[in-house]
Design a protein around this motif. Structure first.
Motif, short mmCIF file in Angstrom:
data_model
loop_
_atom_site.label_atom_id
_atom_site.label_comp_id
_atom_site.label_asym_id
_atom_site.label_seq_id
_atom_site.Cartn_x
_atom_site.Cartn_y
_atom_site.Cartn_z
N THR A 1 0.83 -1.19 0.00
CA THR A 1 0.00 0.00 0.00
C THR A 1 0.87 1.25 0.00
O THR A 1 2.00 1.23 0.48
N ILE A 2 0.34 2.32 -0.49
CA ILE A 2 1.06 3.60 -0.55
C ILE A 2 0.74 4.39 0.72
O ILE A 2 -0.43 4.56 1.08
N ARG A 3 1.76 4.87 1.36
CA ARG A 3 1.63 5.61 2.62
C ARG A 3 0.77 6.86 2.43
O ARG A 3 0.98 7.62 1.48
N GLN A 4 -0.16 7.07 3.36
CA GLN A 4 -1.09 8.20 3.30
C GLN A 4 -1.02 9.10 4.52
O GLN A 4 -1.88 9.96 4.71
N THR A 5 0.00 8.91 5.38
CA THR A 5 0.11 9.70 6.61
C THR A 5 1.52 10.25 6.76
O THR A 5 2.47 9.73 6.18
N PRO A 19 4.54 5.87 -4.33
CA PRO A 19 5.06 4.98 -3.28
C PRO A 19 6.33 5.52 -2.62
O PRO A 19 6.59 5.25 -1.47
N ARG A 20 7.10 6.32 -3.36
CA ARG A 20 8.35 6.86 -2.81
C ARG A 20 8.27 8.38 -2.67
O ARG A 20 9.21 9.09 -2.98
N ARG A 21 7.13 8.87 -2.18
CA ARG A 21 6.98 10.31 -1.93
C ARG A 21 8.02 10.76 -0.91
O ARG A 21 8.60 11.82 -1.02
N TRP A 22 8.23 9.96 0.12
CA TRP A 22 9.30 10.20 1.09
C TRP A 22 10.52 9.48 0.53
O TRP A 22 10.48 8.29 0.25
N SER A 23 11.60 10.23 0.37
CA SER A 23 12.78 9.65 -0.28
C SER A 23 14.06 10.14 0.38
O SER A 23 14.02 11.01 1.26
N ASN A 24 15.19 9.62 -0.08
CA ASN A 24 16.47 10.07 0.44
C ASN A 24 16.81 11.49 -0.01
O ASN A 24 17.81 12.04 0.40
N VAL A 58 6.27 13.75 -9.75
CA VAL A 58 6.76 12.41 -10.10
C VAL A 58 7.12 11.67 -8.82
O VAL A 58 7.36 12.29 -7.78
N ASP A 59 7.21 10.37 -8.90
CA ASP A 59 7.63 9.57 -7.77
C ASP A 59 9.11 9.78 -7.49
O ASP A 59 9.89 10.03 -8.40
N HIS A 60 9.48 9.71 -6.22
CA HIS A 60 10.87 9.85 -5.77
C HIS A 60 11.44 11.23 -6.05
O HIS A 60 12.62 11.40 -6.35
N GLN A 61 10.59 12.24 -6.00
CA GLN A 61 11.02 13.62 -6.24
C GLN A 61 11.75 14.16 -5.02
O GLN A 61 11.43 13.79 -3.90
N SER A 79 3.20 27.65 -1.71
CA SER A 79 3.62 26.26 -1.55
C SER A 79 4.65 26.18 -0.43
O SER A 79 5.34 27.16 -0.12
N GLN A 80 4.71 25.02 0.17
CA GLN A 80 5.73 24.76 1.19
C GLN A 80 6.26 23.37 0.93
O GLN A 80 5.50 22.40 0.87
N ILE A 81 7.58 23.31 0.73
CA ILE A 81 8.21 22.03 0.41
C ILE A 81 9.42 21.78 1.29
O ILE A 81 9.99 22.71 1.87
N VAL A 82 9.81 20.52 1.37
CA VAL A 82 10.99 20.09 2.11
C VAL A 82 11.93 19.41 1.11
O VAL A 82 11.49 18.62 0.28
N GLY A 83 13.20 19.75 1.20
CA GLY A 83 14.22 19.08 0.40
C GLY A 83 15.50 19.02 1.21
O GLY A 83 15.83 19.96 1.93
N ASN A 84 16.21 17.91 1.13
CA ASN A 84 17.43 17.75 1.93
C ASN A 84 18.50 18.76 1.51
O ASN A 84 18.74 18.97 0.33
N GLN A 85 19.11 19.36 2.50
CA GLN A 85 20.23 20.28 2.35
C GLN A 85 20.78 20.52 3.75
O GLN A 85 20.10 21.09 4.58
N PRO A 86 21.99 20.06 4.03
CA PRO A 86 22.48 20.13 5.40
C PRO A 86 22.81 21.53 5.91
O PRO A 86 22.82 21.75 7.10
#
Length: 167
Positions: A1-5, A19-24, A58-61, A79-86
């Motif tokens: 199943t695809i995560r909804q929470t 399925p990979r909305r949350w990614s590395n 797209v998936d794995h964005q 819009s409010q987005i999260v993207g990895n950046q240390p």
């Protein structure tokens, strides 16, 4: 199943089809913009809760977050987005020339970088959250507003949600 929470078990305000909305590329913080925006926050910022859309196309964005229409206009949105950046400073250097940087500000004792596009129709705040950056963008090309007025929209939404962003 695809995560909804989100990480806290709160349901997303849309049906997630990726399925990979949350990614590395966006897992550096547990903060989820789509569930942080309560009805009260949305109303206070003139955002239409029924217009919510997943920011990912797209998936794995790399970007994870949501987009809402401002005052029911599709071409005016926040819009409010999260993207990895240390590091926020590293991000600012990478985006120099693409983003026109304004002086950093403090929101509830947290540093926020503020920048606009060369066209001056949108403004974004950038806040470090763990190993990610939370970017809040107001885009208002249908209104005859100054860049400062557009930035006020992004800053207000950041101020309303920053307490939910882990440091």
């Amino acid at each position: 199943t695809i995560r909804q929470t989100d990480a806290r078990g709160r349901p997303l305000p849309f049906t997630n089809t990726f399925p990979r909305r949350w990614s590395n590329g966006n897992d550096g913080t547990t903060y989820e913009p789509c569930t942080a925006a309560t009805m009260t926050i949305l109303a206070a910022n003139s955002l239409d809760p029924l217009s919510v859309k997943d920011a990912a196309i797209v998936d794995h964005q790399t970007a994870r977050g949501c987009r809402w229409s401002i005052n029911f206009y599709e071409s005016a949105y926040l819009s409010q987005i999260v993207g990895n950046q240390p590091q926020l400073d590293t991000y600012k250097k990478q985006q120099n020339g693409i983003v026109e940087w304004m002086p950093d500000i403090s929101i509830r004792d947290r540093r926020a970088a503020v920048g606009s596009s060369p066209s001056a129709t949108d403004c974004t705040t950038f806040v470090q959250s763990g190993a990610a950056i939370v970017a809040t963008r107001a885009s208002m090309n249908i209104y005859p507003l100054t860049i400062d007025e557009i930035c006020d929209k992004a800053i207000a939404f950041t101020r309303a949600t920053i307490d939910q962003m882990p440091e």
